[in-house]
Design a protein around this motif. Structure first.
Motif, PDB file in Angstrom:
ATOM      1  N   PHE A  16      30.608 -20.590   8.365  1.00 26.10           N
ATOM      2  CA  PHE A  16      30.420 -19.880   9.617  1.00 26.10           C
ATOM      3  C   PHE A  16      29.366 -20.547  10.485  1.00 26.10           C
ATOM      4  O   PHE A  16      29.483 -20.580  11.693  1.00 26.10           O
ATOM      5  N   ASN A  17      28.323 -21.104   9.882  1.00 27.95           N
ATOM      6  CA  ASN A  17      27.246 -21.693  10.652  1.00 27.95           C
ATOM      7  C   ASN A  17      27.595 -23.058  11.221  1.00 27.95           C
ATOM      8  O   ASN A  17      26.854 -23.607  12.016  1.00 27.95           O
ATOM      9  N   SER A  18      28.709 -23.641  10.776  1.00 23.51           N
ATOM     10  CA  SER A  18      29.090 -24.949  11.286  1.00 23.51           C
ATOM     11  C   SER A  18      29.682 -24.847  12.682  1.00 23.51           C
ATOM     12  O   SER A  18      29.885 -25.846  13.345  1.00 23.51           O
ATOM     13  N   TYR A  19      29.985 -23.628  13.116  1.00 25.75           N
ATOM     14  CA  TYR A  19      30.512 -23.408  14.449  1.00 25.75           C
ATOM     15  C   TYR A  19      29.561 -22.509  15.227  1.00 25.75           C
ATOM     16  O   TYR A  19      28.834 -21.704  14.655  1.00 25.75           O
ATOM     17  N   THR A  20      29.597 -22.637  16.537  1.00 22.95           N
ATOM     18  CA  THR A  20      28.655 -21.881  17.345  1.00 22.95           C
ATOM     19  C   THR A  20      29.261 -21.575  18.703  1.00 22.95           C
ATOM     20  O   THR A  20      30.407 -21.927  18.977  1.00 22.95           O
ATOM     21  N   GLN A  21      28.497 -20.915  19.554  1.00 21.70           N
ATOM     22  CA  GLN A  21      28.973 -20.587  20.890  1.00 21.70           C
ATOM     23  C   GLN A  21      29.067 -21.842  21.753  1.00 21.70           C
ATOM     24  O   GLN A  21      28.598 -22.902  21.375  1.00 21.70           O
ATOM     25  N   GLU A  22      29.637 -21.691  22.944  1.00 16.84           N
ATOM     26  CA  GLU A  22      29.986 -22.852  23.756  1.00 16.84           C
ATOM     27  C   GLU A  22      28.822 -23.434  24.559  1.00 16.84           C
ATOM     28  O   GLU A  22      28.791 -24.635  24.824  1.00 16.84           O
ATOM     29  N   LEU A  23      27.876 -22.597  24.976  1.00 14.52           N
ATOM     30  CA  LEU A  23      26.865 -23.039  25.931  1.00 14.52           C
ATOM     31  C   LEU A  23      25.493 -23.250  25.301  1.00 14.52           C
ATOM     32  O   LEU A  23      25.069 -22.495  24.425  1.00 14.52           O
ATOM     33  N   ASN A  24      24.834 -24.282  25.767  1.00 15.39           N
ATOM     34  CA  ASN A  24      23.420 -24.500  25.473  1.00 15.39           C
ATOM     35  C   ASN A  24      22.694 -24.407  26.807  1.00 15.39           C
ATOM     36  O   ASN A  24      22.462 -25.404  27.485  1.00 15.39           O
ATOM     37  N   SER A  25      22.383 -23.186  27.191  1.00 15.26           N
ATOM     38  CA  SER A  25      21.875 -22.917  28.530  1.00 15.26           C
ATOM     39  C   SER A  25      20.359 -22.759  28.530  1.00 15.26           C
ATOM     40  O   SER A  25      19.785 -22.135  27.640  1.00 15.26           O
ATOM     41  N   LYS A  26      19.733 -23.324  29.549  1.00 16.85           N
ATOM     42  CA  LYS A  26      18.311 -23.129  29.800  1.00 16.85           C
ATOM     43  C   LYS A  26      18.167 -22.385  31.123  1.00 16.85           C
ATOM     44  O   LYS A  26      18.770 -22.774  32.124  1.00 16.85           O
ATOM     45  N   ASN A  64      31.066 -27.254  17.389  1.00 16.25           N
ATOM     46  CA  ASN A  64      29.939 -27.650  16.565  1.00 16.25           C
ATOM     47  C   ASN A  64      28.678 -27.616  17.419  1.00 16.25           C
ATOM     48  O   ASN A  64      28.744 -27.662  18.655  1.00 16.25           O
ATOM     49  N   THR A  65      27.522 -27.542  16.765  1.00 16.22           N
ATOM     50  CA  THR A  65      26.264 -27.431  17.504  1.00 16.22           C
ATOM     51  C   THR A  65      26.094 -28.560  18.506  1.00 16.22           C
ATOM     52  O   THR A  65      25.693 -28.345  19.655  1.00 16.22           O
ATOM     53  N   GLN A  66      26.419 -29.788  18.102  1.00 16.44           N
ATOM     54  CA  GLN A  66      26.232 -30.939  18.986  1.00 16.44           C
ATOM     55  C   GLN A  66      27.258 -30.986  20.112  1.00 16.44           C
ATOM     56  O   GLN A  66      27.131 -31.797  21.037  1.00 16.44           O
ATOM     57  N   GLU A  67      28.268 -30.123  20.055  1.00 15.68           N
ATOM     58  CA  GLU A  67      29.297 -30.094  21.094  1.00 15.68           C
ATOM     59  C   GLU A  67      29.013 -29.070  22.191  1.00 15.68           C
ATOM     60  O   GLU A  67      29.747 -28.996  23.175  1.00 15.68           O
ATOM     61  N   LYS A  68      27.962 -28.301  22.036  1.00  8.98           N
ATOM     62  CA  LYS A  68      27.657 -27.274  23.028  1.00  8.98           C
ATOM     63  C   LYS A  68      27.406 -27.896  24.402  1.00  8.98           C
ATOM     64  O   LYS A  68      26.885 -29.001  24.519  1.00  8.98           O
ATOM     65  N   ILE A  69      27.782 -27.178  25.436  1.00  3.19           N
ATOM     66  CA  ILE A  69      27.696 -27.681  26.808  1.00  3.19           C
ATOM     67  C   ILE A  69      26.296 -27.406  27.361  1.00  3.19           C
ATOM     68  O   ILE A  69      25.871 -26.253  27.468  1.00  3.19           O
ATOM     69  N   ILE A  92      22.902 -24.121  39.776  1.00  2.00           N
ATOM     70  CA  ILE A  92      23.591 -24.182  38.484  1.00  2.00           C
ATOM     71  C   ILE A  92      23.974 -25.625  38.213  1.00  2.00           C
ATOM     72  O   ILE A  92      24.629 -26.265  39.041  1.00  2.00           O
ATOM     73  N   LEU A  93      23.552 -26.140  37.075  1.00  2.00           N
ATOM     74  CA  LEU A  93      23.851 -27.520  36.704  1.00  2.00           C
ATOM     75  C   LEU A  93      24.450 -27.560  35.307  1.00  2.00           C
ATOM     76  O   LEU A  93      24.054 -26.793  34.430  1.00  2.00           O
ATOM     77  N   SER A  94      25.394 -28.472  35.111  1.00  3.92           N
ATOM     78  CA  SER A  94      25.908 -28.722  33.767  1.00  3.92           C
ATOM     79  C   SER A  94      26.145 -30.214  33.607  1.00  3.92           C
ATOM     80  O   SER A  94      26.373 -30.927  34.585  1.00  3.92           O
ATOM     81  N   SER A  95      26.077 -30.679  32.376  1.00  2.86           N
ATOM     82  CA  SER A  95      26.225 -32.109  32.113  1.00  2.86           C
ATOM     83  C   SER A  95      27.102 -32.328  30.890  1.00  2.86           C
ATOM     84  O   SER A  95      27.349 -31.411  30.100  1.00  2.86           O
ATOM     85  N   ARG A  96      27.523 -33.566  30.753  1.00  3.23           N
ATOM     86  CA  ARG A  96      28.429 -33.943  29.673  1.00  3.23           C
ATOM     87  C   ARG A  96      27.945 -35.250  29.057  1.00  3.23           C
ATOM     88  O   ARG A  96      27.617 -36.204  29.766  1.00  3.23           O
ATOM     89  N   PRO A  97      27.872 -35.341  27.721  1.00  3.02           N
ATOM     90  CA  PRO A  97      27.429 -36.591  27.094  1.00  3.02           C
ATOM     91  C   PRO A  97      28.492 -37.680  27.216  1.00  3.02           C
ATOM     92  O   PRO A  97      29.687 -37.401  27.263  1.00  3.02           O
TER      93      PRO A  97
END
Length: 222
Positions: A16-26, A64-69, A92-97
């Motif tokens: 369960f912990n290997s997956y997470t929500q979609e956003l990494n928002s500040k 996955n954690t590293q895939e969060k937006i 509002i800003l968003s970025s992509r690796p």
């Protein structure tokens, strides 16, 4: 038997912990233009908004954690017309690796000058899928889906279609609320038009260009 039970719990926890929500928002709430001494209230508001954006599950996809937006909401409160009601301008800003690098490209950099919302001490922000709860919830949910939609478009041709439709659904349920920015009669840069553009077939070439620029271009540079 106890050891088997504990092992099962550990396996389930890892799964369960290997997956997470979609956003990494500040979130940053600025009150420099507001004559107020309620510092703790605005700190609470900042934390509450950030937790809502990051803890809400917006799609059925597994991240996955590293895939969060990565995204940022800079909320500049400019006025308090009445008790617990606020006017604000928001960036509002968003970025992509970029694949195989530490570089990120900006996907969304949008300023919304028509935020009006209520916030009360200890208020719970709760997502309502098929109705209008309050304007703050609708504003945050709308931009969450726009951020996800643009991100998906950069990985798959028109991949964000479903997210844009969900943003449009929020827009429709908010139009009768009386708050600015939800209808076509205001600024051509408001929420109505930014969402309409992404769903408009005439904008399809731009959406395909976002995909090509990243998948066929930037992701192949490193």
């Amino acid at each position: 038997m106890i050891r088997v039970y504990i092992l099962l719990l550990l396996v389930c926890s890892t799964t369960f912990n290997s997956y997470t929500q979609e956003l990494n928002s500040k979130v940053l709430v600025s009150t420099e233009k507001l004559q107020s001494s309620e510092k703790l209230l605005f700190e609470e508001m900042e934390n509450s908004i950030e937790q809502f954006l990051n803890n809400q599950i917006w799609t059925d996809d597994k991240f996955n954690t590293q895939e969060k937006i990565n995204c940022n909401f800079i909320i500049n409160i400019t006025n308090e017309p009445s008790s617990n009601q606020y006017e604000a301008t928001v960036q509002i800003l968003s970025s992509r690796p970029i694949y195989n690098s530490s570089y990120e490209t900006i996907l969304l950099n949008h300023g919304d000058r028509e935020w009006i919302f209520e916030y009360f001490p200890s208020q719970t922000i709760e997502f309502v899928e098929n109705g209008f709860n309050d304007n703050l919830t609708s504003l945050l949910s709308f931009y969450a889906y726009m951020i996800i939609g643009i991100d998906y478009d950069s990985f798959e041709e028109k991949g964000g279609e479903e997210s844009f439709k969900l943003a449009w659904k929020i827009l429709n349920t908010s139009q009768n609320s009386g708050y600015k920015g939800w209808d076509q009669f205001g600024s051509r840069k408001n929420r109505y038009w930014i969402c309409e553009n992404f769903l408009n077939p005439e904008f399809e070439k731009v959406r395909k260009a976002i995909y090509s620029y990243h998948i066929k271009g930037m992701d192949n540079l490193y």
